[in-house]
Design an enzyme around this catalytic site. Sequence first.
Site, PDB file in Angstrom:
ATOM      1  N   THR A 195      45.064  21.764  49.744  1.00 34.85           N
ATOM      2  CA  THR A 195      45.339  20.850  48.481  1.00 34.85           C
ATOM      3  C   THR A 195      44.131  21.030  47.565  1.00 34.85           C
ATOM      4  OG1 THR A 195      46.905  19.498  49.517  1.00 34.85           O
ATOM      5  CG2 THR A 195      45.770  18.750  47.596  1.00 34.85           C
ATOM      6  N   ARG A 223      61.049  16.699  50.320  1.00 36.55           N
ATOM      7  CA  ARG A 223      59.952  15.661  50.634  1.00 36.55           C
ATOM      8  C   ARG A 223      58.672  15.657  49.492  1.00 36.55           C
ATOM      9  NH1 ARG A 223      53.743  16.504  51.473  1.00 36.55           N
ATOM     10  NH2 ARG A 223      53.383  14.860  52.600  1.00 36.55           N
ATOM     11  N   GLY A 225      54.944  14.403  48.623  1.00 37.85           N
ATOM     12  CA  GLY A 225      53.776  13.756  49.053  1.00 37.85           C
ATOM     13  C   GLY A 225      52.878  13.020  48.177  1.00 37.85           C
ATOM     14  N   THR A 246      43.221  14.023  49.421  1.00 36.91           N
ATOM     15  CA  THR A 246      44.044  15.080  50.177  1.00 36.91           C
ATOM     16  C   THR A 246      44.145  14.628  51.626  1.00 36.91           C
ATOM     17  OG1 THR A 246      43.877  17.475  51.049  1.00 36.91           O
ATOM     18  CG2 THR A 246      41.701  16.305  50.598  1.00 36.91           C
ATOM     19  N   GLY A 247      45.135  14.900  52.279  1.00 33.31           N
ATOM     20  CA  GLY A 247      45.511  14.584  53.589  1.00 33.31           C
ATOM     21  C   GLY A 247      46.958  14.195  53.779  1.00 33.31           C
ATOM     22  N   GLY A 249      50.043  12.821  53.193  1.00 33.35           N
ATOM     23  CA  GLY A 249      50.419  12.259  51.994  1.00 33.35           C
ATOM     24  C   GLY A 249      51.157  11.087  52.166  1.00 33.35           C
TER      25      GLY A 249
HETATM   26  N1  ASP Z   1      48.372  15.296  50.400  1.00 32.35           N
HETATM   27  C1  ASP Z   1      49.330  16.534  50.435  1.00 32.35           C
HETATM   28  C2  ASP Z   1      50.588  16.090  50.472  1.00 32.35           C
HETATM   29  O1  ASP Z   1      50.797  15.386  51.438  1.00 32.35           O
HETATM   30  C3  ASP Z   1      48.795  17.659  51.423  1.00 32.35           C
HETATM   31  C4  ASP Z   1      47.294  17.850  51.585  1.00 32.35           C
HETATM   32  O2  ASP Z   1      46.599  17.412  50.919  1.00 32.35           O
HETATM   33  O3  ASP Z   1      46.950  18.624  52.499  1.00 32.35           O
HETATM   34  O4  ASP Z   1      51.484  16.937  50.157  1.00 32.35           O
END
Ligand code: ASP
Length: 330
Positions: A195, A223, A225, A246-247, A249
């Site tokens: 991301t 879905r 995020g 980021t992470g 979600g």
């Molecule tokens: N945060 C993003 C999501 O959950 C994914 C990511 O940041 O890797 O869609």
Amino acid sequence: MHTKYLNIKAFSLLLTSLLVLSLCLACSSPPPSRAVLVVHGGAGVLDRAKMGPELEKEYRATLAAALRAGHAVLSQGGSALDAVSATILPLEDSHLFNAGHGAVFSAEGRCELDASIMDGAGPRAGAVTGVQSVRHPILAARAVMEKSEHVLLSGAGADAFAKEQGLETVSNEFFHTERRRRALEQRLADDKHGTVGCVALDSAGHLAAGTSTGGMTAKRWGRVGDSPIIGAGTWAQDGVCAVSATGWGEYFIRGAIASNIAGRMRFGGLSLEAAGSQAIHKELTERGGTGGVIALDSKGRFTTPFNTPGMFRGWVTLEGQVTVKIWKGE
Ligand code: ASP
């Protein structure tokens, strides 16, 4: 004579102690480094050996080029908002990141993209989720903010809106890459990062933040995020801070992590660094969430806390000095 000698000794001891003390202070509290723009390219279980030096070099070069693009806007007196868009555009076009071209596949083998942007001066915000044909989702998010009375548009409606606004559209295949196809087929848990996000501070003191993603590999059922959710994945508030996350979600949505950092500063009186650290290392981590944020305050102080082995990240100073980091402890 004896007393005089003792006085001299005491005085030199005092001087030495003062010198040692000031040296210690200088070492333990270096002047806080400032930046005008900070970027991330995703957090996750990054494996240096698996990545290899060539790919690592490519990641670093792409992030550095994006930082320079954002800096060029700011150094010509451009707005934080324009700098955020200018930084994210090349990352959305890169095959390396899970945003735009290079986005991960949904379970149905499509790329469904999310993005959001926030102008700390308004505050104003715009976002899209599940778009399948806008080449640059960050521009679609910006169009929602600037050209509609809404904040979040979804799916086919968001695609139609972007097209009406004259944004470039592409077939969904434009986003497909071999690497992400393999990730879908093998459900590679460690290949879902990438991301992208950016926070910027302009010469007028305005803050802006933006985030763009393909979401999570093999996502189903529409879905959504945190990335297109204002307050969860993106936040900007003049006088306080700008944040892009980021992470995983779902954890960022439950904790409203991006606005949570601003709240800790506004209502708890915390510094940006303490607020970011508490949100990620305490709140997110204690709940079992993984990921990180980039955050920048209106004085140019910034922080990049994350609880994963790595997070692609970088920043650029007012003078144009670029730094890019990937690994923890780097
Ligand atoms: N945060 C993003 C999501 O959950 C994914 C990511 O940041 O890797 O869609």
